[in-house]
Design a protein around this motif. Structure first.
Motif, PDB file in Angstrom:
ATOM      1  N   PHE A 148       0.825  -1.204   0.000  1.00  0.00           N
ATOM      2  CA  PHE A 148       0.000   0.000   0.000  1.00  0.00           C
ATOM      3  C   PHE A 148       0.863   1.260   0.000  1.00  0.00           C
ATOM      4  O   PHE A 148       0.551   2.239  -0.686  1.00  0.00           O
ATOM      5  N   ARG A 149       1.940   1.240   0.772  1.00  0.00           N
ATOM      6  CA  ARG A 149       2.843   2.398   0.800  1.00  0.00           C
ATOM      7  C   ARG A 149       3.488   2.598  -0.573  1.00  0.00           C
ATOM      8  O   ARG A 149       3.610   3.734  -1.058  1.00  0.00           O
ATOM      9  N   ARG A 150       3.890   1.503  -1.188  1.00  0.00           N
ATOM     10  CA  ARG A 150       4.534   1.597  -2.504  1.00  0.00           C
ATOM     11  C   ARG A 150       3.553   2.110  -3.539  1.00  0.00           C
ATOM     12  O   ARG A 150       3.892   2.969  -4.369  1.00  0.00           O
ATOM     13  N   TRP A 151       2.311   1.631  -3.513  1.00  0.00           N
ATOM     14  CA  TRP A 151       1.305   2.077  -4.468  1.00  0.00           C
ATOM     15  C   TRP A 151       1.006   3.557  -4.272  1.00  0.00           C
ATOM     16  O   TRP A 151       0.879   4.308  -5.252  1.00  0.00           O
ATOM     17  N   TYR A 152       0.884   3.970  -3.017  1.00  0.00           N
ATOM     18  CA  TYR A 152       0.602   5.375  -2.720  1.00  0.00           C
ATOM     19  C   TYR A 152       1.739   6.267  -3.222  1.00  0.00           C
ATOM     20  O   TYR A 152       1.496   7.287  -3.896  1.00  0.00           O
ATOM     21  N   ASP A 153       2.962   5.881  -2.916  1.00  0.00           N
ATOM     22  CA  ASP A 153       4.118   6.689  -3.323  1.00  0.00           C
ATOM     23  C   ASP A 153       4.241   6.780  -4.837  1.00  0.00           C
ATOM     24  O   ASP A 153       4.605   7.823  -5.380  1.00  0.00           O
ATOM     25  N   GLU A 154       3.925   5.693  -5.525  1.00  0.00           N
ATOM     26  CA  GLU A 154       4.012   5.685  -6.983  1.00  0.00           C
ATOM     27  C   GLU A 154       2.919   6.556  -7.593  1.00  0.00           C
ATOM     28  O   GLU A 154       3.159   7.300  -8.553  1.00  0.00           O
ATOM     29  N   ALA A 155       1.711   6.494  -7.026  1.00  0.00           N
ATOM     30  CA  ALA A 155       0.580   7.246  -7.570  1.00  0.00           C
ATOM     31  C   ALA A 155       0.731   8.744  -7.368  1.00  0.00           C
ATOM     32  O   ALA A 155       0.230   9.538  -8.170  1.00  0.00           O
ATOM     33  N   LYS A 156       1.421   9.146  -6.301  1.00  0.00           N
ATOM     34  CA  LYS A 156       1.516  10.579  -6.010  1.00  0.00           C
ATOM     35  C   LYS A 156       2.653  11.267  -6.776  1.00  0.00           C
ATOM     36  O   LYS A 156       2.789  12.489  -6.718  1.00  0.00           O
ATOM     37  N   LYS A 157       3.458  10.499  -7.495  1.00  0.00           N
ATOM     38  CA  LYS A 157       4.555  11.115  -8.245  1.00  0.00           C
ATOM     39  C   LYS A 157       4.017  12.127  -9.253  1.00  0.00           C
ATOM     40  O   LYS A 157       2.958  11.926  -9.844  1.00  0.00           O
ATOM     41  N   PRO A 158       4.745  13.223  -9.463  1.00  0.00           N
ATOM     42  CA  PRO A 158       4.299  14.241 -10.430  1.00  0.00           C
ATOM     43  C   PRO A 158       4.144  13.654 -11.830  1.00  0.00           C
ATOM     44  O   PRO A 158       4.817  12.677 -12.186  1.00  0.00           O
ATOM     45  N   LYS A 159       3.267  14.244 -12.597  1.00  0.00           N
ATOM     46  CA  LYS A 159       3.047  13.787 -13.963  1.00  0.00           C
ATOM     47  C   LYS A 159       4.306  13.949 -14.800  1.00  0.00           C
ATOM     48  O   LYS A 159       4.596  13.143 -15.682  1.00  0.00           O
ATOM     49  N   SER A 160       5.052  15.007 -14.513  1.00  0.00           N
ATOM     50  CA  SER A 160       6.320  15.254 -15.205  1.00  0.00           C
ATOM     51  C   SER A 160       7.346  15.694 -14.172  1.00  0.00           C
ATOM     52  O   SER A 160       6.975  16.244 -13.120  1.00  0.00           O
ATOM     53  N   PRO A 161       8.623  15.443 -14.402  1.00  0.00           N
ATOM     54  CA  PRO A 161       9.665  15.808 -13.434  1.00  0.00           C
ATOM     55  C   PRO A 161       9.569  17.274 -13.021  1.00  0.00           C
ATOM     56  O   PRO A 161       9.432  18.166 -13.856  1.00  0.00           O
ATOM     57  N   GLY A 162       9.624  17.492 -11.711  1.00  0.00           N
ATOM     58  CA  GLY A 162       9.556  18.853 -11.201  1.00  0.00           C
ATOM     59  C   GLY A 162       8.153  19.379 -11.010  1.00  0.00           C
ATOM     60  O   GLY A 162       7.961  20.498 -10.534  1.00  0.00           O
ATOM     61  N   GLY A 163       7.152  18.566 -11.373  1.00  0.00           N
ATOM     62  CA  GLY A 163       5.764  18.995 -11.243  1.00  0.00           C
ATOM     63  C   GLY A 163       5.234  18.818  -9.833  1.00  0.00           C
ATOM     64  O   GLY A 163       5.962  18.430  -8.912  1.00  0.00           O
ATOM     65  N   VAL A 164       3.949  19.091  -9.662  1.00  0.00           N
ATOM     66  CA  VAL A 164       3.299  18.994  -8.356  1.00  0.00           C
ATOM     67  C   VAL A 164       2.931  17.536  -8.070  1.00  0.00           C
ATOM     68  O   VAL A 164       2.455  16.818  -8.951  1.00  0.00           O
ATOM     69  N   GLU A 165       3.184  17.102  -6.837  1.00  0.00           N
ATOM     70  CA  GLU A 165       2.815  15.733  -6.461  1.00  0.00           C
ATOM     71  C   GLU A 165       1.298  15.556  -6.539  1.00  0.00           C
ATOM     72  O   GLU A 165       0.540  16.455  -6.168  1.00  0.00           O
ATOM     73  N   ARG A 166       0.877  14.381  -7.009  1.00  0.00           N
ATOM     74  CA  ARG A 166      -0.550  14.102  -7.174  1.00  0.00           C
ATOM     75  C   ARG A 166      -1.087  13.374  -5.942  1.00  0.00           C
ATOM     76  O   ARG A 166      -1.479  12.203  -5.987  1.00  0.00           O
ATOM     77  N   VAL A 167      -1.096  14.114  -4.835  1.00  0.00           N
ATOM     78  CA  VAL A 167      -1.527  13.535  -3.562  1.00  0.00           C
ATOM     79  C   VAL A 167      -2.999  13.153  -3.604  1.00  0.00           C
ATOM     80  O   VAL A 167      -3.397  12.120  -3.050  1.00  0.00           O
ATOM     81  N   ARG A 168      -3.807  13.964  -4.278  1.00  0.00           N
ATOM     82  CA  ARG A 168      -5.249  13.672  -4.332  1.00  0.00           C
ATOM     83  C   ARG A 168      -5.507  12.334  -5.026  1.00  0.00           C
ATOM     84  O   ARG A 168      -6.346  11.538  -4.587  1.00  0.00           O
ATOM     85  N   LYS A 169      -4.803  12.071  -6.116  1.00  0.00           N
ATOM     86  CA  LYS A 169      -4.963  10.809  -6.822  1.00  0.00           C
ATOM     87  C   LYS A 169      -4.534   9.648  -5.939  1.00  0.00           C
ATOM     88  O   LYS A 169      -5.240   8.624  -5.835  1.00  0.00           O
ATOM     89  N   ALA A 170      -3.375   9.777  -5.284  1.00  0.00           N
ATOM     90  CA  ALA A 170      -2.855   8.697  -4.448  1.00  0.00           C
ATOM     91  C   ALA A 170      -3.777   8.412  -3.271  1.00  0.00           C
ATOM     92  O   ALA A 170      -4.078   7.255  -2.961  1.00  0.00           O
ATOM     93  N   HIS A 171      -4.248   9.470  -2.621  1.00  0.00           N
ATOM     94  CA  HIS A 171      -5.135   9.271  -1.474  1.00  0.00           C
ATOM     95  C   HIS A 171      -6.479   8.696  -1.920  1.00  0.00           C
ATOM     96  O   HIS A 171      -7.106   7.919  -1.180  1.00  0.00           O
TER      97      HIS A 171
END
Length: 404
Positions: free
Chosen positions: A134-157
């Motif tokens: 679950f931690r790995r899935w969450y961390d992978e999902a929150k990665k920015p769409k492109s390098p340097g972008g905003v983390e996608r916390v809403r998608k991961a959560h």
């Protein structure tokens, strides 16, 4: 679409970027018989010959279930094989699942997240899952769409929240491993998306109304003024397009397979300009005296008496209520022309109205009632960057010191 595919019910749709999505769709006969699943997203590519058999197998399986249902064998619980994918399917189709009780548009949002889960992790066995996954899935999902972008916390959560819902259902359905996994996720903590801080303020609304009238969009001006002054949700003001239930007569205002519902109509406004509404989200009754809302009254006066019938907010270009997403799209065009930042959305009108009321010193329970919230804690979340209460507290403290 390859013509040699033996895949009953297979349909395709194209995204705006030209990419193709595949779906299985139930037949009209199956839907007329009450089959609970209308459409299923297939995460395969018709352009890849190695996936053709997977497409055929999936379509034949879903078609067989639909035919069995239509023939009288109405078993909604598909076999559970212990994988996350089978839990997804049961959660979507079991008539005892809480998924069946949420509104159609909520189901649509759920389906998007469930599709991501099924595609990415569906083959995993529940027995082999744990907090590390679950931690790995969450961390992978929150990665920015492109390098340097905003983390996608809403998608991961959102993925974690959906897993919690499914495992909770699995517990009630007495499915193995669901109790263990639900306990893990209930104890674990994942960073949540930050709350919105933006609000549509009075000066925004005033500038928007002027620009909307200049651009011939009285409907957008009136809708925005109503949202801000009454703090009603967008859908309670402009309505929404819901699918026409299978077998139901398509009466009212219909666009394709959807029917306009729940928006304000001229019949909702009394002779004394009191509007009463049952809210779509909580079912609460709200009432507002529009005669105390000069922004709204000035705009209502622009509508000829002969036209005061039917839906209150009508798209000038189409002659009917705004189609889905069209209101927000057209609103943004006017907002930009009026100098309103893109970070401020139409939905922020509700927060703006509630915040203004709080800043003015209105009682929190009165604001809660006007907004149609069932709990004051919900109202508090809409109060953004106000200072009225703080000033009142400071004044009371100063008064107390002077008395001392």
């Amino acid at each position: 679409m390859p013509s040699d595919l033996d895949a009953p019910g297979l349909k395709r749709r194209r995204n705006r970027d030209g990419t193709e999505r595949l779906y299985w769709m139930a037949s009209k006969a199956a839907l007329a018989a009450g089959f609970p699943t209308r459409i299923v997203r297939l995460h395969h590519s018709a352009d890849d010959p190695s996936q053709h058999r997977l497409i055929e197998a999936a379509c034949k399986r879903f078609e067989a279930e639909a035919l069995a249902w239509a023939s009288g064998r109405k078993e909604t619980r598909r076999p559970f094989d212990g994988t996350l994918a089978s839990l997804v399917r049961l959660y979507q189709t079991d008539l005892a699942s809480p998924y069946r009780e949420v509104k159609w548009n909520t189901q649509r949002t759920y389906d998007q997240v469930l599709g991501v889960i099924e595609k990415a992790f569906g083959k995993r066995s529940l027995a082999a899952l744990g907090i590390t996954d679950f931690r790995r899935w969450y961390d992978e999902a929150k990665k920015p769409k492109s390098p340097g972008g905003v983390e996608r916390v809403r998608k991961a959560h959102g993925i974690i929240s959906m897993l919690r819902r499914m495992f909770a259902y699995g517990v009630t359905a007495e499915l193995p491993e669901c109790g263990r996994l639900l306990t893990i996720l209930e104890k674990a903590r994942f960073k949540q998306p930050a709350r919105r801080r933006q609000k549509l303020e009075l000066h925004h609304v005033q500038a928007f109304v002027v620009k909307a009238l200049d651009m011939g969009r009285l409907s957008l001006a009136l809708g925005t003024a109503l949202q801000f002054e009454t703090t009603m949700r967008q859908r309670d003001v402009i309505g929404e397009w819901e699918p026409v239930p299978t077998g139901a007569a398509a009466g009212g205002i219909v666009l394709g397979t959807r029917r306009w519902m729940r928006g304000l109509t001229w019949a909702d406004i009394s002779d004394t300009f009191v509007v009463m509404k049952v809210t779509t989200k909580t079912g609460s009754d709200v009432a507002h005296d529009l005669s105390l809302c000069p922004l709204v009254m000035n705009l209502l006066a622009r509508v000829p008496t002969s036209q005061r019938i039917g839906p209150l907010i009508v798209d000038e270009t189409a002659g009917r209520p705004y189609a889905e997403h069209a209101y927000a799209r057209e609103w943004r065009l006017v907002a930009r022309a009026a100098g309103i930042p893109d970070s401020v959305w139409n939905m922020d009108a509700r927060a703006g109205g509630i915040s203004e009321a709080d800043d003015a010193g209105a009682d929190l329970d009165a604001i809660r009632s006007a907004a149609g919230h069932s709990q004051a804690s919900t109202t508090v979340r809409y109060v953004r960057g106000t200072i009225g209460k703080s000033r009142k507290v400071a004044a009371l403290r100063q008064e107390h010191r002077n008395k001392s």
